[in-house]
Design a protein around this motif. Sequence first.
Motif, PDB file in Angstrom:
ATOM      1  N   ASP A   5      30.959  30.504  25.984  1.00 52.44           N
ATOM      2  CA  ASP A   5      30.163  31.286  25.180  1.00 52.44           C
ATOM      3  C   ASP A   5      29.926  32.587  26.201  1.00 52.44           C
ATOM      4  OD1 ASP A   5      29.964  29.751  23.159  1.00 52.44           O
ATOM      5  OD2 ASP A   5      28.341  28.672  23.939  1.00 52.44           O
ATOM      6  N   ALA A  13      33.268  34.586  26.232  1.00 56.19           N
ATOM      7  CA  ALA A  13      33.622  35.444  24.963  1.00 56.19           C
ATOM      8  C   ALA A  13      32.450  36.631  24.919  1.00 56.19           C
ATOM      9  CB  ALA A  13      33.238  34.677  23.715  1.00 56.19           C
ATOM     10  N   ALA A  14      31.255  36.491  25.540  1.00 61.00           N
ATOM     11  CA  ALA A  14      30.265  37.794  25.494  1.00 61.00           C
ATOM     12  C   ALA A  14      30.867  38.724  26.181  1.00 61.00           C
ATOM     13  CB  ALA A  14      28.993  37.156  25.834  1.00 61.00           C
ATOM     14  N   GLY A  70      35.246  41.482  26.666  1.00 63.99           N
ATOM     15  CA  GLY A  70      35.485  42.796  26.093  1.00 63.99           C
ATOM     16  C   GLY A  70      35.630  43.905  26.779  1.00 63.99           C
ATOM     17  N   ASP A  71      34.853  43.805  28.154  1.00 62.19           N
ATOM     18  CA  ASP A  71      34.678  44.743  29.293  1.00 62.19           C
ATOM     19  C   ASP A  71      35.946  44.855  30.120  1.00 62.19           C
ATOM     20  OD1 ASP A  71      32.338  45.335  28.076  1.00 62.19           O
ATOM     21  OD2 ASP A  71      31.409  43.916  29.313  1.00 62.19           O
ATOM     22  N   GLY A  84      39.248  32.166  19.763  1.00 67.11           N
ATOM     23  CA  GLY A  84      37.657  32.748  19.616  1.00 67.11           C
ATOM     24  C   GLY A  84      37.662  33.723  20.684  1.00 67.11           C
ATOM     25  N   ILE A  85      37.939  33.322  21.755  1.00 69.71           N
ATOM     26  CA  ILE A  85      37.471  34.024  23.007  1.00 69.71           C
ATOM     27  C   ILE A  85      38.270  35.374  22.869  1.00 69.71           C
ATOM     28  CG2 ILE A  85      37.953  34.552  25.537  1.00 69.71           C
ATOM     29  CD1 ILE A  85      36.983  31.627  25.808  1.00 69.71           C
ATOM     30  N   GLU A 128      39.355  36.771  20.289  1.00 73.18           N
ATOM     31  CA  GLU A 128      38.822  37.944  19.239  1.00 73.18           C
ATOM     32  C   GLU A 128      37.853  38.994  19.921  1.00 73.18           C
ATOM     33  OE1 GLU A 128      37.055  35.681  16.241  1.00 73.18           O
ATOM     34  OE2 GLU A 128      38.942  34.786  15.462  1.00 73.18           O
ATOM     35  N   ASN A 129      37.266  38.881  20.969  1.00 75.28           N
ATOM     36  CA  ASN A 129      36.314  39.646  21.552  1.00 75.28           C
ATOM     37  C   ASN A 129      36.994  40.497  22.713  1.00 75.28           C
ATOM     38  OD1 ASN A 129      34.411  38.822  19.801  1.00 75.28           O
ATOM     39  ND2 ASN A 129      33.793  36.935  21.482  1.00 75.28           N
ATOM     40  N   ALA A 130      38.289  40.237  22.921  1.00 79.57           N
ATOM     41  CA  ALA A 130      38.672  40.987  23.926  1.00 79.57           C
ATOM     42  C   ALA A 130      39.461  42.146  23.697  1.00 79.57           C
ATOM     43  CB  ALA A 130      40.060  40.065  24.722  1.00 79.57           C
ATOM     44  N   ALA A 131      38.743  43.152  23.279  1.00 77.41           N
ATOM     45  CA  ALA A 131      39.211  44.474  22.423  1.00 77.41           C
ATOM     46  C   ALA A 131      40.475  45.241  23.768  1.00 77.41           C
ATOM     47  CB  ALA A 131      38.190  45.301  22.137  1.00 77.41           C
ATOM     48  N   ARG A 148      47.657  39.615  19.607  1.00 77.97           N
ATOM     49  CA  ARG A 148      46.753  40.768  20.074  1.00 77.97           C
ATOM     50  C   ARG A 148      47.333  41.719  21.139  1.00 77.97           C
ATOM     51  NH1 ARG A 148      41.672  40.244  18.102  1.00 77.97           N
ATOM     52  NH2 ARG A 148      41.070  41.953  19.587  1.00 77.97           N
TER      53      ARG A 148
END
Length: 528
Positions: free
Chosen positions: A37, A40-41, A44-45, A60-61, A63-66, A89
């Motif tokens: 968790d 995943a939070a 993205g950084d 799921g992880i 999805e946050n990895a922009a 991705r």
Amino acid sequence: MAPRVLISDALSPAAIAIFKERGVEVDFQPALGKDKDRLAAIIGDYDGLAIRSATKVTAGILENAARLRVIGRAGIGVDNVDIPAATARGIIVMNTPFGNSITTAEHAIAMMFALAREIPAADASTQAGKWEKNRFMGVEITGKTLGIVGCGNIGAIVAERALGLKMRVVAYDPFLSPERAMTLGVEKVELDELLARADFITLHTPLTAQTKNILSAENIARARKGVRIINCARGGLVDEAALRAALDSGHVAGAAFDVFVEEPAVRNPLFGHPHVVCTPHLGAATAEAQENVALQVAEQMSDYLTRGAISNAINFPSITAEEAPRLKPFIALAERLGSFAGQLNEAGVRKLVITYEGHVGELKTKALTAAALAGFLRPMLSEVNVVSAPVVAKERGMVIDEVTRAAEGDYDSLISLSVETEGGAFALSGAVFNDAKPRIVEIAGIRAEAEFSPSMIYVSNEDKPGFIGRFATVLGEAGVNIATFALGRDAEGGSAIALVGVDGGVPETVFAHIHALPGVKRVKALKF
């Protein structure tokens, strides 16, 4: 801005130093991999993620990895990374297949010795105060036949060590060439022959659909009576229940396993048998191996993030640091040719043929093709990139052909893209000039040399006097400034094209006015 890498598992401090030396910012959080968790939070950084086996990189992880561009696995196995999700991705997934090769090979040899001389059981008995000298009757290694299933990097090292122990070595590997087998000093055989001849069998192949249960109940039954089996490669290569039955019957004399179908292995059909030796996935567990894979993954990720070099990627062709600068302008050309074709296309695509003429055909054309596909698909699918494009094209049933041939025209290197659609076909070609800038040189058989501009207008028209003046007037009256202007025609009075680079955007009303000009067949706005 410097790229940022998150290390979410325990890695050597030397790896952190390499990242920093190469201009990559590092966030070292070795316990984070166990907290999905939290991972995943914050994922993205970061531009890169360096892991070992504890971190599970799920869809799921991701999805946050922009920002994420690369995942580096310090080790061989990438079972803990969702490769399809990462590919979709556009994230490069790398491993380090050579950093722990010697360590894993040595462990297989150690397991073979432990099995041959029953060392673990003898040790336990002796330390329990017993002196069962007559109980533990081993077998010699010398003169025995070792069967290697999978004679790649690790298998070859095992073969070399076994030959030094005066063993005979036979190998089953569909990809092992006769010349390579001769160099290694091993005899290449089919699996049935290996099973019939080997006193010891050691497995050194990846787990794939073809290799799953390669030692099935049937194949174990084909093996010679008294065989001993070692698996330090991957759980699932051997039918564990069938092996236990063969051990119980005495057909198999012993087994030494470092890997299991389910890990951590707290229960297993092999456990408890007196002629089985087990270790908890220690194949790469030496100080040297851990240091090697940590250094290797840091070097590979740094090279990719700072120089564009790609090494040991699971989902993309490798590009060396020396090749990357040579490839860069051709990747840009391929991507823009693809984008040009994709923006012009308005029908269902049946087939793309990408032709590489001259010196460009000697480069990594798979990478160039991926760039062309990404450019072609992006007008319809904005999220696609060079990593995901080949998979996306395949999912959509597009046929992709690559052709390489010697230079036949005016250019040392030429890339041509032919698109076959439900409505017909069209083609275009481009080249890289001495200034390293990609240019389009031919569209639909008409020569027209032009640089790619961020905003362009493409017009096909009849070759009639006065067209250029009327066209330029429309743009001028709309306040559109012309940056570049390229013209071409197939014959006097025949078909012509204009490719115009303009400053800024072009109002939609302008395209309607251009289309209304006499002789205009098609007008299209292009963005690069």
